[in-house]
Write a protein that holds these residues in place. Structure first.
Motif, PDB file in Angstrom:
ATOM      1  N   VAL A 188       0.848  -1.185   0.000  1.00 20.98           N
ATOM      2  CA  VAL A 188       0.000   0.000   0.000  1.00 20.98           C
ATOM      3  C   VAL A 188       0.885   1.237   0.000  1.00 20.98           C
ATOM      4  O   VAL A 188       1.598   1.506   0.983  1.00 20.98           O
ATOM      5  CB  VAL A 188      -0.940   0.020   1.226  1.00 20.98           C
ATOM      6  CG1 VAL A 188      -1.854   1.235   1.177  1.00 20.98           C
ATOM      7  CG2 VAL A 188      -1.754  -1.265   1.288  1.00 20.98           C
ATOM      8  N   GLN A 189       0.855   1.992  -1.070  1.00 20.50           N
ATOM      9  CA  GLN A 189       1.682   3.192  -1.170  1.00 20.50           C
ATOM     10  C   GLN A 189       1.030   4.344  -0.424  1.00 20.50           C
ATOM     11  O   GLN A 189      -0.060   4.791  -0.769  1.00 20.50           O
ATOM     12  CB  GLN A 189       1.887   3.590  -2.635  1.00 20.50           C
ATOM     13  CG  GLN A 189       2.829   4.756  -2.825  1.00 20.50           C
ATOM     14  CD  GLN A 189       4.238   4.410  -2.371  1.00 20.50           C
ATOM     15  OE1 GLN A 189       4.889   3.546  -2.957  1.00 20.50           O
ATOM     16  NE2 GLN A 189       4.728   5.072  -1.326  1.00 20.50           N
ATOM     17  N   LEU A 190       1.696   4.810   0.616  1.00 19.54           N
ATOM     18  CA  LEU A 190       1.237   5.964   1.382  1.00 19.54           C
ATOM     19  C   LEU A 190       2.110   7.169   1.062  1.00 19.54           C
ATOM     20  O   LEU A 190       3.187   7.053   0.477  1.00 19.54           O
ATOM     21  CB  LEU A 190       1.295   5.679   2.880  1.00 19.54           C
ATOM     22  CG  LEU A 190       0.469   4.510   3.432  1.00 19.54           C
ATOM     23  CD1 LEU A 190       0.581   4.473   4.955  1.00 19.54           C
ATOM     24  CD2 LEU A 190      -0.983   4.615   3.018  1.00 19.54           C
ATOM     25  N   ALA A 191       1.648   8.323   1.504  1.00 17.55           N
ATOM     26  CA  ALA A 191       2.445   9.541   1.375  1.00 17.55           C
ATOM     27  C   ALA A 191       3.615   9.483   2.355  1.00 17.55           C
ATOM     28  O   ALA A 191       3.498   8.939   3.459  1.00 17.55           O
ATOM     29  CB  ALA A 191       1.580  10.759   1.671  1.00 17.55           C
ATOM     30  N   ALA A 192       4.744  10.062   1.974  1.00 21.84           N
ATOM     31  CA  ALA A 192       5.915  10.055   2.846  1.00 21.84           C
ATOM     32  C   ALA A 192       5.669  10.829   4.136  1.00 21.84           C
ATOM     33  O   ALA A 192       6.284  10.546   5.163  1.00 21.84           O
ATOM     34  CB  ALA A 192       7.124  10.634   2.113  1.00 21.84           C
ATOM     35  N   ASP A 193       4.758  11.807   4.100  1.00 27.64           N
ATOM     36  CA  ASP A 193       4.501  12.593   5.310  1.00 27.64           C
ATOM     37  C   ASP A 193       3.341  12.039   6.127  1.00 27.64           C
ATOM     38  O   ASP A 193       2.872  12.683   7.065  1.00 27.64           O
ATOM     39  CB  ASP A 193       4.236  14.058   4.958  1.00 27.64           C
ATOM     40  CG  ASP A 193       2.994  14.250   4.090  1.00 27.64           C
ATOM     41  OD1 ASP A 193       2.406  13.251   3.635  1.00 27.64           O
ATOM     42  OD2 ASP A 193       2.615  15.420   3.867  1.00 27.64           O
ATOM     43  N   SER A 194       2.874  10.836   5.794  1.00 24.67           N
ATOM     44  CA  SER A 194       1.841  10.201   6.597  1.00 24.67           C
ATOM     45  C   SER A 194       2.492   9.604   7.838  1.00 24.67           C
ATOM     46  O   SER A 194       3.407   8.783   7.740  1.00 24.67           O
ATOM     47  CB  SER A 194       1.147   9.098   5.794  1.00 24.67           C
ATOM     48  OG  SER A 194       0.216   8.411   6.597  1.00 24.67           O
ATOM     49  N   GLY A 195       2.024  10.006   9.004  1.00 27.09           N
ATOM     50  CA  GLY A 195       2.565   9.479  10.249  1.00 27.09           C
ATOM     51  C   GLY A 195       3.424  10.484  10.982  1.00 27.09           C
ATOM     52  O   GLY A 195       3.991  11.408  10.397  1.00 27.09           O
ATOM     53  N   LYS A 196       3.489  10.307  12.275  1.00 26.97           N
ATOM     54  CA  LYS A 196       4.310  11.162  13.139  1.00 26.97           C
ATOM     55  C   LYS A 196       5.039  10.275  14.126  1.00 26.97           C
ATOM     56  O   LYS A 196       4.721   9.088  14.277  1.00 26.97           O
ATOM     57  CB  LYS A 196       3.431  12.164  13.877  1.00 26.97           C
ATOM     58  CG  LYS A 196       2.366  11.506  14.763  1.00 26.97           C
ATOM     59  CD  LYS A 196       1.456  12.554  15.394  1.00 26.97           C
ATOM     60  CE  LYS A 196       0.384  11.879  16.250  1.00 26.97           C
ATOM     61  NZ  LYS A 196      -0.529  12.847  16.881  1.00 26.97           N
ATOM     62  N   GLU A 197       6.030  10.850  14.827  1.00 24.38           N
ATOM     63  CA  GLU A 197       6.755  10.046  15.801  1.00 24.38           C
ATOM     64  C   GLU A 197       5.774   9.500  16.823  1.00 24.38           C
ATOM     65  O   GLU A 197       4.970  10.237  17.390  1.00 24.38           O
ATOM     66  CB  GLU A 197       7.846  10.850  16.500  1.00 24.38           C
ATOM     67  CG  GLU A 197       8.702   9.972  17.390  1.00 24.38           C
ATOM     68  CD  GLU A 197       9.875  10.698  18.030  1.00 24.38           C
ATOM     69  OE1 GLU A 197      10.540  10.081  18.865  1.00 24.38           O
ATOM     70  OE2 GLU A 197      10.099  11.875  17.686  1.00 24.38           O
ATOM     71  N   SER A 198       5.865   8.190  17.030  1.00 24.32           N
ATOM     72  CA  SER A 198       4.878   7.496  17.849  1.00 24.32           C
ATOM     73  C   SER A 198       5.490   7.091  19.181  1.00 24.32           C
ATOM     74  O   SER A 198       6.699   6.929  19.305  1.00 24.32           O
ATOM     75  CB  SER A 198       4.384   6.248  17.102  1.00 24.32           C
ATOM     76  OG  SER A 198       3.554   5.470  17.901  1.00 24.32           O
ATOM     77  N   GLY A 199       4.629   6.918  20.161  1.00 24.20           N
ATOM     78  CA  GLY A 199       5.078   6.361  21.427  1.00 24.20           C
ATOM     79  C   GLY A 199       5.823   7.318  22.316  1.00 24.20           C
ATOM     80  O   GLY A 199       6.772   6.929  22.996  1.00 24.20           O
TER      81      GLY A 199
END
Length: 585
Positions: A559-570
């Motif tokens: 599944v190709q997502l955008a490179a800026d999808s997501g943030k530092e988690s945890g």
């Protein structure tokens, strides 16, 4: 005319032994028979010196040997079988580094309370003790002991049946965990007359003996629970493991008590049930006056039972291990014993009693749930047209497909992929979600996926972050070799957290969190003969996942997502005291 006689072919069938030449076997045969006698159906592992022949003999007993590419993943499979079936999953490894690779999974099983047995070939301990430099020399027994529930060393073939039976008992008794058997080369290679070997073998009985809680503890728990004004029940994976679903359902529904599950207890009661307070965790922590904890621990995942919790709260805790009581905070009503017997006793004592809880408490939680459910729906709706897709775009597609296939087991790991999937995907059946659990480790995905499919025969979907998949991706080939009904969905945003990391220093190297946004993981699946998909749109993802589940064959969806999808988690405050922007170099 002279003729030449053709020599008779030599028979390869076993020759009947005369009275002076008894049939003989090795310790490896005894091991295979001992595993069969305690009901082991699957062994996961990776062969080599000194266990290869043992693996063949195990197959010869009708036990399935699932050969992996890496021992850690074989161990994750064994641990997952243990969680799903309540019978120890069995891992078999070679010595030295093979043992060490597997030990990571066995230690993880111990921490997470999964019954599991690791059996590793080992060098002759007399040579190890004398530091003679023998092949793959390592004191495996003493290396394993600190991180497992119990450990046994077989120095002679006669030790094997007892070690296997005792390992099984240790793995399932009390709080379940990982057990290690040091299977030395002298024990494996020892030759015995078959008749003498058979005398060693026996059928163990009462491998698990449930222990009931004491009556006074049950009375105290019932008194505190029924007197609560703002009660709640917290369900942990121990409650799911115990397979006492009907008892928990009766307690919750008969007495109208709101519940919220930890991630691997999702589905024990429906996530979207009328008494579910899944989205009200913060409110319960802050306002509840009594919380009954069933099969969970007040560890870092629950802020250690303090801080965010109501300082006047009373905890009722059901656990099989007395050492769990009063960890981090005092427990007002500890109930120690087998989960099923504890719930039976509590339900019996509650007959004829009514809850003191104010109706407004449940009503307020239900109102909050409705409001937050609307916000989740809006979030999915707002992201469904984002291109390239983001995590929530993809999850908005996956959510209804899994809802339409509730018996599919979900495996889940990653950073944002873990967090967002846990929030977005509702579960309606128990023991249908397996993730990285207490230690929050990455790299359990392929092993747990394979273990779930082998142990249950059910279809499995693994939703993986691209970083998480990288830990164990090569063992997707194992799923393909065994033609398992599994689908791997890889969310590729090109990095750990995301793919837009910027190095702190001047360098041509990628940032520490950057992977490859252009990676084509579908090509890896193609190499192993799986049905593969590379998807860039919601419609393509919907079609791919629907087809994959229906096929009941190994499938991989990139599944190709955008490179800026997501943030530092945890971001855990006491572990991450300095935000990235505050670090000086």
């Amino acid at each position: 005319m002279a003729t030449t006689a053709t020599p008779a072919p030599q028979s390869t069938a076993p020759q009947k032994q005369g009275p002076h030449f008894p049939d003989q076997v090795t310790g490896m045969y005894i091991l295979a028979r001992a595993l069969k006698n305690i009901g082991i159906e699957n062994v996961y592992g990776l062969v080599g010196i000194p266990i290869t022949e043992a693996a063949y003999l195990i197959q010869g007993q009708g036990i399935r040997f699932v050969g992996f590419r890496h021992e850690q993943q074989a161990g994750m499979a064994a641990a997952t079988e243990g969680f799903l079936t309540k019978k120890p999953g069995v891992l078999m490894t070679v010595s030295s580094l093979g043992f060490m690779n597997g030990l990571t999974a066995t230690a993880n099983a111990t921490v997470n309370c999964y019954p599991m047995i690791q059996i590793s070939g080992a060098s002759d301990p007399t040579m190890v003790d004398m530091n003679m430099g023998t092949y793959e020399q390592l004191d495996q027994f003493n290396t394993a002991k600190p991180v497992v529930k119990a450990a046994f060393r077989c120095s002679h073939a006669k030790d094997i049946p007892s070690a296997v039976a005792r390992a099984y008992r240790a793995a399932v008794s009390g709080r379940p965990g990982g057990v290690y058997i040091d299977m030395t080369t002298p024990a494996l290679g020892e030759i015995m007359d078959r008749d003498e070997a058979e005398k060693l073998l026996y059928q163990p009985v009462d491998l698990y003996s449930p222990v009931a809680p004491n009556s006074e503890a049950v009375d105290r728990a019932v008194e505190i629970l029924t007197s609560a004004k703002r009660p709640a029940i917290l369900l942990g994976k121990g409650a799911a493991y115990a397979q006492v679903d009907d008892k928990i359902k009766t307690l919750i529904e008969k007495y109208n008590i709101p519940y919220f599950p930890m991630s691997m207890a999702k589905g024990l009661m429906p996530d979207d049930g009328p008494l579910s307070a899944l989205s009200c965790r913060s409110t319960i922590m802050k306002e509840a006056d009594v919380v009954m904890i069933i099969g969970a621990r007040l560890n870092w995942l629950l802020s250690f039972g303090k801080g965010k919790w109501n300082p006047a709260i009373k905890f009722v805790q059901l656990d099989v291990d007395p050492e769990e009581m009063d960890v981090n905070v005092p427990i007002a009503a500890p109930v120690v014993g087998d989960m099923g017997l504890a719930l039976d006793a509590i339900l019996s004592r509650m007959q004829g009693k009514s809850m003191a809880a104010a109706p407004a408490w449940l009503a307020s939680l239900q109102a909050e749930t409705k409001t937050k459910a609307a916000k989740f729906a809006a979030r999915i709706d707002q992201t469904k047209s984002l291109m390239p897709m983001h995590h929530w775009t993809a999850l908005g597609v996956i959510k209804p497909i899994l809802a339409a296939n509730p018996d599919v087991i979900l495996i889940n790991e990653g950073a944002n992929t873990l967090d967002d999937t846990r929030d977005a995907i509702s579960m309606s059946l128990p023991r249908h979600r397996v993730d990285c659990a207490t230690w929050a480790i990455m790299g359990m995905g392929m092993g747990s996926m394979i273990g779930a499919a082998v142990a249950t025969g059910k279809s499995v979907v693994a939703i993986e972050g691209d970083s998480a998949f990288g830990f164990s991706g090569m063992d997707f080939s194992t799923a393909c070799r065994f033609k398992l009904p599994v689908t791997v969905v890889i969310f590729n945003n090109g990095g750990i957290y995301n793919g837009v990391g910027v190095p702190l220093d001047k360098t041509d190297d990628p940032a520490p969190t950057t992977l490859d946004i252009h990676a084509r993981y579908d090509k890896l699946g193609e190499a192993f003969g799986a049905q593969t998909y590379y998807v860039q749109t919601p419609d393509e993802l919907s079609k791919a996942l629907t087809e994959s589940i229906a096929s009941k064959k190994p499938c991989l969806i990139d599944v190709q997502l955008a490179a800026d999808s997501g943030k530092e988690s945890g971001h855990i405050g006491y572990l991450n005291p300095a935000p990235l922007q505050d670090i000086t170099v």
